[in-house]
Design a protein around this motif. Structure first.
Motif, mmCIF file in Angstrom:
data_model
loop_
_atom_site.group_PDB
_atom_site.id
_atom_site.type_symbol
_atom_site.label_atom_id
_atom_site.label_comp_id
_atom_site.label_asym_id
_atom_site.label_seq_id
_atom_site.Cartn_x
_atom_site.Cartn_y
_atom_site.Cartn_z
ATOM 1 N N ILE A 191 0.884 -1.177 0.000
ATOM 2 C CA ILE A 191 0.000 0.000 0.000
ATOM 3 C C ILE A 191 0.909 1.210 0.000
ATOM 4 C CG2 ILE A 191 -1.674 1.349 1.298
ATOM 5 C CD1 ILE A 191 -2.722 -1.077 2.576
ATOM 6 N N GLU A 192 0.749 2.083 -0.961
ATOM 7 C CA GLU A 192 1.727 3.167 -1.080
ATOM 8 C C GLU A 192 1.084 4.398 -1.699
ATOM 9 O OE1 GLU A 192 5.318 3.235 -0.202
ATOM 10 O OE2 GLU A 192 4.625 5.266 -0.578
ATOM 11 N N HIS A 193 1.372 5.550 -1.106
ATOM 12 C CA HIS A 193 0.859 6.807 -1.660
ATOM 13 C C HIS A 193 1.875 7.484 -2.577
ATOM 14 C CE1 HIS A 193 -3.044 7.193 0.213
ATOM 15 N NE2 HIS A 193 -2.543 6.846 1.384
ATOM 16 N N ASN A 194 3.159 7.113 -2.432
ATOM 17 C CA ASN A 194 4.204 7.736 -3.243
ATOM 18 C C ASN A 194 4.180 7.131 -4.654
ATOM 19 O OD1 ASN A 194 6.699 8.201 -4.552
ATOM 20 N ND2 ASN A 194 7.661 8.672 -2.589
ATOM 21 N N MET A 195 3.664 7.916 -5.604
ATOM 22 C CA MET A 195 3.421 7.383 -6.951
ATOM 23 C C MET A 195 4.690 6.980 -7.678
ATOM 24 S SD MET A 195 0.599 6.621 -7.767
ATOM 25 C CE MET A 195 -0.193 6.418 -6.224
ATOM 26 N N SER A 196 5.815 7.660 -7.415
ATOM 27 C CA SER A 196 7.019 7.254 -8.143
ATOM 28 C C SER A 196 7.482 5.894 -7.642
ATOM 29 C CB SER A 196 8.122 8.309 -8.050
ATOM 30 O OG SER A 196 8.674 8.321 -6.772
ATOM 31 N N VAL A 197 7.291 5.627 -6.337
ATOM 32 C CA VAL A 197 7.633 4.304 -5.796
ATOM 33 C C VAL A 197 6.732 3.250 -6.440
ATOM 34 C CG1 VAL A 197 7.614 2.861 -3.720
ATOM 35 C CG2 VAL A 197 8.491 5.200 -3.595
ATOM 36 N N VAL A 198 5.434 3.542 -6.520
ATOM 37 C CA VAL A 198 4.474 2.598 -7.103
ATOM 38 C C VAL A 198 4.822 2.310 -8.558
ATOM 39 C CG1 VAL A 198 2.061 2.325 -7.827
ATOM 40 C CG2 VAL A 198 2.587 3.236 -5.556
ATOM 41 N N MET A 199 5.025 3.368 -9.325
ATOM 42 C CA MET A 199 5.239 3.194 -10.768
ATOM 43 C C MET A 199 6.568 2.487 -11.059
ATOM 44 S SD MET A 199 2.563 4.130 -12.257
ATOM 45 C CE MET A 199 1.036 4.857 -11.695
ATOM 46 N N GLU A 200 7.566 2.707 -10.210
ATOM 47 C CA GLU A 200 8.859 2.061 -10.453
ATOM 48 C C GLU A 200 8.895 0.615 -9.982
ATOM 49 O OE1 GLU A 200 12.496 4.115 -9.347
ATOM 50 O OE2 GLU A 200 11.357 5.982 -9.521
ATOM 51 N N LEU A 201 8.160 0.327 -8.901
ATOM 52 C CA LEU A 201 8.300 -1.001 -8.291
ATOM 53 C C LEU A 201 7.258 -2.021 -8.750
ATOM 54 C CD1 LEU A 201 9.077 -0.677 -4.466
ATOM 55 C CD2 LEU A 201 10.571 -1.523 -6.275
ATOM 56 N N ALA A 202 6.026 -1.549 -8.934
ATOM 57 C CA ALA A 202 4.930 -2.515 -9.079
ATOM 58 C C ALA A 202 4.945 -3.227 -10.431
ATOM 59 C CB ALA A 202 3.594 -1.803 -8.892
ATOM 60 N N ASP A 203 4.701 -4.528 -10.404
ATOM 61 C CA ASP A 203 4.453 -5.272 -11.637
ATOM 62 C C ASP A 203 3.018 -5.038 -12.084
ATOM 63 O OD1 ASP A 203 6.952 -6.711 -11.609
ATOM 64 O OD2 ASP A 203 6.134 -7.894 -9.951
ATOM 65 N N PHE A 204 2.141 -4.863 -11.086
ATOM 66 C CA PHE A 204 0.712 -4.806 -11.354
ATOM 67 C C PHE A 204 0.074 -3.974 -10.239
ATOM 68 C CE2 PHE A 204 -3.570 -6.659 -11.974
ATOM 69 C CZ PHE A 204 -3.606 -6.771 -13.361
ATOM 70 N N ILE A 205 -0.963 -3.240 -10.571
ATOM 71 C CA ILE A 205 -1.554 -2.320 -9.587
ATOM 72 C C ILE A 205 -3.055 -2.571 -9.471
ATOM 73 C CG2 ILE A 205 -1.967 0.118 -9.019
ATOM 74 C CD1 ILE A 205 0.521 0.815 -10.671
ATOM 75 N N THR A 206 -3.538 -2.607 -8.220
ATOM 76 C CA THR A 206 -4.980 -2.633 -7.964
ATOM 77 C C THR A 206 -5.354 -1.267 -7.405
ATOM 78 O OG1 THR A 206 -4.961 -5.003 -7.468
ATOM 79 C CG2 THR A 206 -6.819 -3.734 -6.618
ATOM 80 N N VAL A 207 -6.325 -0.634 -8.034
ATOM 81 C CA VAL A 207 -6.776 0.678 -7.561
ATOM 82 C C VAL A 207 -8.117 0.509 -6.863
ATOM 83 C CG1 VAL A 207 -7.271 3.076 -8.199
ATOM 84 C CG2 VAL A 207 -5.728 1.708 -9.626
ATOM 85 N N MET A 208 -8.184 0.969 -5.610
ATOM 86 C CA MET A 208 -9.460 0.924 -4.877
ATOM 87 C C MET A 208 -10.039 2.321 -4.763
ATOM 88 S SD MET A 208 -8.967 -1.778 -1.726
ATOM 89 C CE MET A 208 -10.644 -1.551 -1.121
ATOM 90 N N ASP A 209 -11.341 2.385 -4.760
ATOM 91 C CA ASP A 209 -12.031 3.645 -4.506
ATOM 92 C C ASP A 209 -13.365 3.310 -3.847
ATOM 93 O OD1 ASP A 209 -12.544 6.382 -4.520
ATOM 94 O OD2 ASP A 209 -13.558 6.290 -6.462
ATOM 95 N N ALA A 210 -13.670 3.983 -2.758
ATOM 96 C CA ALA A 210 -14.931 3.784 -2.043
ATOM 97 C C ALA A 210 -15.200 2.302 -1.755
ATOM 98 C CB ALA A 210 -16.084 4.402 -2.834
ATOM 99 N N GLY A 211 -14.149 1.591 -1.337
ATOM 100 C CA GLY A 211 -14.307 0.205 -0.897
ATOM 101 C C GLY A 211 -14.292 -0.831 -2.009
ATOM 102 N N ARG A 212 -14.267 -0.370 -3.271
ATOM 103 C CA ARG A 212 -14.337 -1.320 -4.393
ATOM 104 C C ARG A 212 -13.073 -1.268 -5.240
ATOM 105 N NH1 ARG A 212 -18.687 -3.204 -7.114
ATOM 106 N NH2 ARG A 212 -20.152 -3.912 -5.560
ATOM 107 N N VAL A 213 -12.878 -2.303 -6.052
ATOM 108 C CA VAL A 213 -11.784 -2.249 -7.022
ATOM 109 C C VAL A 213 -12.255 -1.406 -8.202
ATOM 110 C CG1 VAL A 213 -10.345 -3.572 -8.625
ATOM 111 C CG2 VAL A 213 -10.832 -4.471 -6.340
ATOM 112 N N LEU A 214 -11.551 -0.301 -8.405
ATOM 113 C CA LEU A 214 -11.917 0.613 -9.491
ATOM 114 C C LEU A 214 -11.252 0.192 -10.789
ATOM 115 C CD1 LEU A 214 -13.092 3.499 -10.309
ATOM 116 C CD2 LEU A 214 -10.811 4.355 -9.752
ATOM 117 N N PHE A 215 -9.991 -0.302 -10.681
ATOM 118 C CA PHE A 215 -9.226 -0.623 -11.886
ATOM 119 C C PHE A 215 -8.075 -1.529 -11.492
ATOM 120 C CE2 PHE A 215 -6.055 0.193 -15.221
ATOM 121 C CZ PHE A 215 -6.830 0.179 -16.367
ATOM 122 N N GLU A 216 -7.673 -2.408 -12.412
ATOM 123 C CA GLU A 216 -6.451 -3.186 -12.211
ATOM 124 C C GLU A 216 -5.673 -3.208 -13.512
ATOM 125 O OE1 GLU A 216 -6.560 -6.480 -8.909
ATOM 126 O OE2 GLU A 216 -7.917 -7.036 -10.529
#
Ligand SMILES: Nc1ncnc2c1ncn2[C@@H]1O[C@H](COP(=O)(O)OP(=O)(O)OP(=O)(O)O)[C@@H](O)[C@H]1O
Length: 240
Positions: A191-216
């Protein structure tokens, strides 16, 4: 094969739905980022994975076992690791003692544990602070200590809740190479708020919004998705 799967996982607090029917699957060895705006339900979701919170409904399948009704310690013993607020629990322990305590959970013998503790302290950059009391560390170093305590257990899945919060730029760089280093052997859910860390590290991203999966999707797809930009990334990210 996937190391973790959730099926329709939900959590309600006093009738308010915080996590709403979330089904995700994380393959072995992946670095998965979980992102979303404040209050999206990320911490509530991972708390149900590790057994700190009981789900209102749905299932958690870890390493092919339905762990939904297992207490946290049993999930840890099976190879689920997560960082926790160590300093409030062990404020009087030294850095070395705290990591050694965590290492004892699965070390085959004492000599092996001692070597592993020294190695992990070196890797997270806390070797020189090994005799400092946990409660006297700076906030950033406390986060690194939590990370060291997670890594030293050599979990199959390591769950990290905002690990770079309070770290300096150098420490963030060190964190990134550390995670790249352990990935492969260890699946990471971040779980990370720092977008450069997310974009550099993640193979795959799950985006949540209002308790649901908004996008993967992969980082590039997340970056380009208009719904994600609207819900979360916003002007700050687009400008970055
Ligand atoms: N123990 C609780 N009792 C009642 N409501 C709670 C509880 N824990 C979380 N919530 C609510 O659940 C929702 C999701 O919170 P959560 O902390 O999981 O979000 P988050 O995505 O981790 O946010 P952040 O990025 O700010 O940490 C919020 O509306 C929060 O107020």
């Amino acid at each position: 094969m996937s190391i973790l799967r959730t099926e329709n996982l939900s959590k309600e607090f006093d009738g308010l739905v915080s996590v709403d029917d979330v089904s995700i699957e994380i393959p072995n060895g992946q670095i998965r980022a979980l992102i979303g705006p404040n209050g999206a339900g990320k911490t509530t979701f991972v708390s149900m994975l590790c057994g700190r919170l009981k789900a209102t409904s749905g299932r958690v399948i870890f390493d092919s076992c339905n762990v939904s009704d297992w207490p946290a310690h049993r999930r840890i013993a099976t190879g689920m690791g997560y960082t926790f607020q160590i300093t409030s629990i062990f404020p009087d322990m030294t850095v070395q003692q705290a990591v050694a305590l965590a290492a004892r959970r699965n070390a085959k013998d004492k000599r092996c544990a001692v070597r592993r503790v020294a190695n992990v302290l070196q890797r997270v950059g806390l070797a020189d602070l090994r005799d400092i009391t946990a409660g006297d560390l700076s906030y950033g170093h406390q986060r690194l200590l939590e990370l060291a305590m997670g890594i030293v257990q050599q979990p199959k899945l390591l769950i990290l809740d905002e690990p770079t919060q309070g770290l300096s730029d150098d420490e963030i760089e060190n964190f990134k190479s550390l995670i790249r280093d352990i990935a492969g052997d260890t699946t990471v859910l971040l779980i990370e708020h720092n977008m450069s860390v997310v974009m550099e590290l993640a193979d795959f991203i799950t985006v949540m919004d209002a308790g649901r999966v908004l996008f993967e999707g992969v980082p590039q797809a997340v970056k380009e998705d208009a719904g994600v930009q609207k819900a979360y990334l916003g002007a700050a990210y687009v400008a970055a």
